[in-house]
Design a protein around this motif. Structure first.
Motif, mmCIF file in Angstrom:
data_model
loop_
_atom_site.group_PDB
_atom_site.id
_atom_site.type_symbol
_atom_site.label_atom_id
_atom_site.label_comp_id
_atom_site.label_asym_id
_atom_site.label_seq_id
_atom_site.Cartn_x
_atom_site.Cartn_y
_atom_site.Cartn_z
ATOM 1 N N VAL A 26 0.851 -1.182 0.000
ATOM 2 C CA VAL A 26 0.000 0.000 0.000
ATOM 3 C C VAL A 26 0.889 1.235 0.000
ATOM 4 O O VAL A 26 1.844 1.328 0.760
ATOM 5 N N CYS A 28 -6.633 7.818 4.414
ATOM 6 C CA CYS A 28 -5.712 7.403 5.483
ATOM 7 C C CYS A 28 -6.056 8.087 6.793
ATOM 8 O O CYS A 28 -6.023 7.462 7.857
ATOM 9 N N PRO A 85 1.856 3.987 8.602
ATOM 10 C CA PRO A 85 1.043 2.771 8.600
ATOM 11 C C PRO A 85 -0.438 2.995 8.328
ATOM 12 O O PRO A 85 -1.171 2.028 8.107
ATOM 13 N N HIS A 104 -1.784 4.014 5.747
ATOM 14 C CA HIS A 104 -2.110 3.537 4.390
ATOM 15 C C HIS A 104 -2.525 2.069 4.440
ATOM 16 O O HIS A 104 -3.544 1.681 3.864
ATOM 17 N N ALA A 105 -1.766 1.257 5.141
ATOM 18 C CA ALA A 105 -2.101 -0.169 5.288
ATOM 19 C C ALA A 105 -3.370 -0.339 6.106
ATOM 20 O O ALA A 105 -4.204 -1.208 5.802
#
Length: 118
Positions: A17, A91, A110, A112-113
């Motif tokens: 990602v 996000c 993180p 994004h993930a």
């Protein structure tokens, strides 16, 4: 999990990602490029937006690099993983939901993930 995937023991979905403002894997080219903006490093084969790429000045957080790790790029080219680009507003929403649910404020990278996982 990649080893087990290659051995046929499991079939995990591996997702890289990245920020939509720096989409090196989803929009970049798989070619040789410099690892730095000045063109001083050795050439490396990777997914890249070009070492002259400059992301939006409003882009928050890290993840502003023009290229992707050569190893990750190779794995992606082999079709062993997929990639998704996520806008920073998505996000931010994911970070708020995660913080309210888990009681942990995530760093910008993180999120994004977390956005794709949610």
């Amino acid at each position: 999990f990649l080893r087990e995937k290659l051995q046929g023991k499991m079939a995990p979905e591996i997702i890289a990602v990245e920020p939509a403002n720096c989409p090196s894997m989803t929009k970049g080219e798989y070619r040789y490029d410099f690892g730095d903006a000045m063109g001083m490093t050795p050439l490396m084969k990777m997914h890249t937006l070009g070492h002259g790429f400059v992301p939006s000045a409003i882009h928050a957080g890290g993840l502003r690099y023009h290229g992707m790790s050569p190893l990750i790029s190779h794995i992606y080219e082999l079709g062993l993983m997929k990639a998704e680009a996520v806008p920073q507003t998505e996000c931010f929403r994911a970070a708020l939901q995660f913080a309210r649910t888990e009681g942990i404020v995530p760093a910008p990278e993180p999120t994004h993930a977390i956005a794709v996982a949610i």
